[in-house]
Design an enzyme around this catalytic site. Structure first.
Site, PDB file in Angstrom:
ATOM      1  N   LYS A 111       0.805  -1.218   0.000  1.00  0.00           N
ATOM      2  CA  LYS A 111       0.000   0.000   0.000  1.00  0.00           C
ATOM      3  C   LYS A 111       0.840   1.272   0.000  1.00  0.00           C
ATOM      4  O   LYS A 111       0.420   2.286  -0.551  1.00  0.00           O
ATOM      5  CB  LYS A 111      -0.970   0.000   1.188  1.00  0.00           C
ATOM      6  N   LYS A 193     -10.473 -10.605  -6.813  1.00  0.00           N
ATOM      7  CA  LYS A 193     -11.263 -10.889  -5.624  1.00  0.00           C
ATOM      8  C   LYS A 193     -12.441  -9.915  -5.565  1.00  0.00           C
ATOM      9  O   LYS A 193     -12.313  -8.757  -5.960  1.00  0.00           O
ATOM     10  CB  LYS A 193     -10.340 -10.691  -4.407  1.00  0.00           C
ATOM     11  N   LYS A 196     -15.699  -4.113  -3.233  1.00  0.00           N
ATOM     12  CA  LYS A 196     -16.607  -3.020  -3.513  1.00  0.00           C
ATOM     13  C   LYS A 196     -15.986  -1.998  -4.462  1.00  0.00           C
ATOM     14  O   LYS A 196     -16.623  -1.522  -5.396  1.00  0.00           O
ATOM     15  CB  LYS A 196     -16.998  -2.331  -2.206  1.00  0.00           C
TER      16      LYS A 196
END
Ligand code: TRP
Length: 336
Positions: A111, A193, A196
């Site tokens: 990240k 995967k 949202k």
């Protein structure tokens, strides 16, 4: 009874991936353990985030969890930022957390590359997670495999803290993961995967028509171009979803009809849609009920926070004492 703690980020409406991968498991665990469930909004600010929708996403997550069957009479459900002790313990645990360990975390390495200037919160994310768990002195933590490394770090932190401040006594238990069958639910695009942010989900509160509209164009075995081409169910995401939503006879039929080109993908999807709609109907109904009772969700979260705070404040009293802080004296009301 062993205690379980788990947390979920306030991503808004739950989707079938969250449900099959985590929440369904939480609902069952409530029956055999003392559980504490937390919507981790403090974790949600460790990257770029939308502050205008945070509150709403948090509330929607609460509705979703309750609709799935998290029972607030059994297990407190609360919002992390409502219990200030999480942030406080996080700070204190920084005292025994090496920066090197934080920099080594896979999630941090992934990240942090998205930032030109990496926020400190991203580095300290696992310390806050450790604080969440240790605050309740939880024994077990149901997590996905992407969080195993963070849980290992939590155990290191607990061990170091115990050695330093509890003379090696196990004041903080070293929490163990509860790994359930690895359900990596693929998105309807068949590429990543279910998530949202990728828009490849079926929402838990989607209605019958929405579910069908999402399943209809979903990716199947790419080799099956026409109805007459035999397919390979093993590589078809729709087949995998059947295994979660359809009875075994149907799953067997789907595999057979696909391999033998006895029906088209649309027939297969229609049957999945019907079963999915039936499975999600009670969840959707409970969510709609919750929405019509004004203040009910807020009340449940307030009660959950009060229960959580009772445990958390006790831990903090003990932790502050053992770490050597001067106790804050309470003033008698009339001496002010
Ligand atoms: N990091 C976890 C995730 O992204 C969420 C989380 C925060 C958590 N605190 C926790 C999970 C404590 C288990 C226990 O999935």
């Amino acid at each position: 009874m062993p205690r379980i703690f788990s947390g979920i980020q306030p991503s808004g409406e739950l989707h079938i991936g969250n449900w099959l991968g985590a929440v369904q498991n939480w609902v069952t665990l409530q029956l055999s353990y003392e559980c504490v469930f937390c919507i981790v909004d403090l974790h949600a600010i460790t990257g770029k985030y939308d502050h205008e929708t945070l509150a709403q996403r948090t509330r929607e997550m609460a509705v979703g969890l309750l609709a799935c069957g998290i029972d607030p009479d059994r297990s407190p459900l609360f919002v992390q930022s409502h219990v200030a002790e999480h942030a406080e313990l996080q700070w204190l645990l920084n005292a025994v957390t090496p920066i090197g360990d934080l920099e080594r975390m896979t999630q941090f390495k992934d990240k942090s590359q998205r930032f030109e200037s990496v926020p400190a919160g991203l580095l300290n994310y696992p310390v806050l997670m450790a604080a969440d768990i240790l605050l309740y002195r939880a024994d077990l933590v149901p997590v996905g495999d992407d969080q195993i490394q963070h849980l290992e770090l939590t155990r290191d932190i607990a061990r170091k803290w115990n050695a330093e401040f509890a003379a090696g006594e196990q004041y903080f238990p070293e929490p163990q993961p509860i790994l359930t069958e690895a359900k990596r639910i693929m998105g309807l695009d068949g590429e990543a995967k279910m998530s949202k942010s990728l828009g490849n989900t079926v929402g838990l509160l989607d209605g019958p028509e929405e579910i069908w509209q999402k399943l209809r164009p979903a990716k199947t075995d790419p080799a099956r171009v026409t109805r007459k081409d035999p397919g390979n169910p093993e590589i078809c995401n729709i087949y995998h979803l059947h295994r979660y939503f359809s009875p075994p006879e149907t799953v067997a039929k789907v595999a057979d009809h696909c391999r033998g080109a006895k029906w088209g993908c649309l027939d297969c999807k229609r049957e999945l849609a019907d079963n999915m709609i039936a499975a999600l109907a009670p969840i959707r109904e409970r969510a709609l009920d919750l929405h019509t009772e004004p203040g009910r969700v807020e009340e449940i979260l307030a009660e959950g926070a009060a229960t959580a705070r009772k445990i958390a404040s006790q831990t903090m009293l003990e932790v502050r004492g053992r770490m050597g802080f001067l106790p804050a004296a309470t003033l008698c009301p009339d001496s002010r």
